[in-house]
Design a protein around this motif. Structure first.
Motif, PDB file in Angstrom:
ATOM      1  N   UNK A 200     -10.279  11.572 -15.454  1.00  0.00           N
ATOM      2  CA  UNK A 200      -9.491  10.949 -16.520  1.00  0.00           C
ATOM      3  C   UNK A 200      -8.030  10.802 -16.101  1.00  0.00           C
ATOM      4  N   UNK A 201      -7.475  11.856 -15.490  1.00  0.00           N
ATOM      5  CA  UNK A 201      -6.054  11.862 -15.147  1.00  0.00           C
ATOM      6  C   UNK A 201      -5.727  10.985 -13.944  1.00  0.00           C
ATOM      7  N   UNK A 202      -6.643  10.940 -12.981  1.00  0.00           N
ATOM      8  CA  UNK A 202      -6.381  10.196 -11.740  1.00  0.00           C
ATOM      9  C   UNK A 202      -7.671   9.540 -11.251  1.00  0.00           C
ATOM     10  N   UNK A 203      -8.142   8.529 -11.945  1.00  0.00           N
ATOM     11  CA  UNK A 203      -9.435   7.921 -11.617  1.00  0.00           C
ATOM     12  C   UNK A 203      -9.502   7.300 -10.233  1.00  0.00           C
ATOM     13  N   UNK A 204      -8.344   7.043  -9.627  1.00  0.00           N
ATOM     14  CA  UNK A 204      -8.324   6.388  -8.320  1.00  0.00           C
ATOM     15  C   UNK A 204      -8.544   7.350  -7.155  1.00  0.00           C
ATOM     16  N   UNK A 205      -8.421   8.665  -7.371  1.00  0.00           N
ATOM     17  CA  UNK A 205      -8.571   9.620  -6.271  1.00  0.00           C
ATOM     18  C   UNK A 205     -10.042   9.964  -6.072  1.00  0.00           C
ATOM     19  N   UNK A 206     -10.340  10.487  -4.875  1.00  0.00           N
ATOM     20  CA  UNK A 206     -11.685  10.985  -4.608  1.00  0.00           C
ATOM     21  C   UNK A 206     -11.652  12.511  -4.597  1.00  0.00           C
TER      22      UNK A 206
ATOM     23  N   UNK B 200       0.825  -1.211   0.000  1.00  0.00           N
ATOM     24  CA  UNK B 200       0.000   0.000   0.000  1.00  0.00           C
ATOM     25  C   UNK B 200       0.859   1.260   0.000  1.00  0.00           C
ATOM     26  N   UNK B 201       0.414   2.269  -0.716  1.00  0.00           N
ATOM     27  CA  UNK B 201       1.099   3.556  -0.769  1.00  0.00           C
ATOM     28  C   UNK B 201       0.212   4.618  -0.118  1.00  0.00           C
ATOM     29  N   UNK B 202       0.820   5.701   0.410  1.00  0.00           N
ATOM     30  CA  UNK B 202      -0.002   6.776   0.982  1.00  0.00           C
ATOM     31  C   UNK B 202      -1.041   7.306   0.006  1.00  0.00           C
ATOM     32  N   UNK B 203      -0.662   7.413  -1.271  1.00  0.00           N
ATOM     33  CA  UNK B 203      -1.566   8.002  -2.264  1.00  0.00           C
ATOM     34  C   UNK B 203      -2.731   7.103  -2.645  1.00  0.00           C
ATOM     35  N   UNK B 204      -2.743   5.872  -2.108  1.00  0.00           N
ATOM     36  CA  UNK B 204      -3.848   4.969  -2.420  1.00  0.00           C
ATOM     37  C   UNK B 204      -5.182   5.498  -1.899  1.00  0.00           C
ATOM     38  N   UNK B 205      -5.129   6.360  -0.888  1.00  0.00           N
ATOM     39  CA  UNK B 205      -6.356   6.959  -0.348  1.00  0.00           C
ATOM     40  C   UNK B 205      -6.192   8.478  -0.366  1.00  0.00           C
TER      41      UNK B 205
END
Length: 267
Positions: A30-36, A2-7
């Motif tokens: 589009x650029x970062x679909x994993x972020x909220x 796990x990385x800090x940027x995962x959440x």
């Protein structure tokens, strides 16, 4: 692993950004679909808040925080930070709604956080950074102001007024958010300065800052005087503290030398 940027939570404050809102949120998706995403709206009279609610209804990873009035950018970010900290996000980012901060470059900030940085600033004034569509006088004002801030505080940063940032949650938990100065846009400098003084790892990455194409800037000329006056006070106080610390250390070493001399010569 796990990385800090995962959440990661990207906080986007809005006030009368009805046209820009769908553009910036779609670019982030589009650029970062994993972020909220958290939209913090200050009761925009143009309907931005209602538009944000509609987007949130269609996207489970897009959230909206409504504030009662136009409380300023500092207040909006502090509210967003607290919202995100309460919900367990490990990285919280600042991003303008008007497109001046390219979502396509967010990965540059997050990569440095994952590499160990505590605060990453998207900088216009490190090698590789640039500003697009600014008049020359505004660039000179911004660049000169940041040079002055750097000299006054000695923080070792090139762009302390920049608003494209990624924080580890530990940084925001350590800073007293209630004490941030909100004179003009000085809270960005205040935050970076507090983080540096606290001994966190602060890094800058080059970004391309593009002046907004839609809507009017919320920036007015008063921020320059207010901000630089505030920074001057901090710089004087910091130098005074350094001088006092040097004096105290000199006195301490002097006393130790006298004591050693007395012991050696049995005075």
């Amino acid at each position: 692993m796990a990385k800090p940027s995962d959440k990661t939570l990207v906080i986007i404050p809005t006030y009368n950004e009805l046209e820009n809102l769908p553009l910036i949120t779609s670019r982030v998706r589009v650029a970062a679909p994993e972020v909220e995403i958290l939209i913090v709206d200050d009761n925009s009279p143009d309907g931005t808040g209602q538009a944000a609610d509609k987007l949130a209804a269609e996207d489970a990873n897009l959230h909206v925080l409504h504030r009662e009035g136009k409380g300023g950018l500092c207040g909006a970010y502090v509210a967003g930070f607290r919202w995100g900290l309460e919900r367990g996000y490990t990285v919280l980012c600042e991003m303008d709604a008007d497109g001046s901060h390219a979502p396509e470059q967010l990965h540059l900030l997050l990569e440095q956080v994952d590499a160990g940085a505590d605060l990453v600033i998207g900088s216009r004034y490190v090698p590789g950074g640039e500003v697009v569509n600014w008049p020359k006088n505004r660039w000179i004002l911004s660049k000169g102001g940041n040079l002055y801030i750097s000299m006054a505080l000695g923080a070792g940063l090139s762009d302390m007024t920049a608003g494209y940032r990624a924080f580890r949650r530990e940084v925001l938990e350590a800073v007293d958010l209630d004490q941030l100065s909100n004179a003009g846009y000085i809270f960005q400098v205040d935050m970076a300065w507090r983080v540096v003084q606290a001994g966190f790892d602060v890094r800058e990455v080059p970004i391309t800052f593009t002046e907004r194409e839609i809507g009017e800037s919320k920036l007015d000329g008063s921020f320059v005087k207010d901000s630089l006056l505030e920074v001057t006070k901090w710089g004087v106080a910091h130098r005074s503290q350094q001088a006092r610390a040097l004096f105290d250390e000199t006195v301490r070493l002097g006393r130790r030398s006298v004591e050693n001399f007395r012991k050696k010569h049995l005075i």
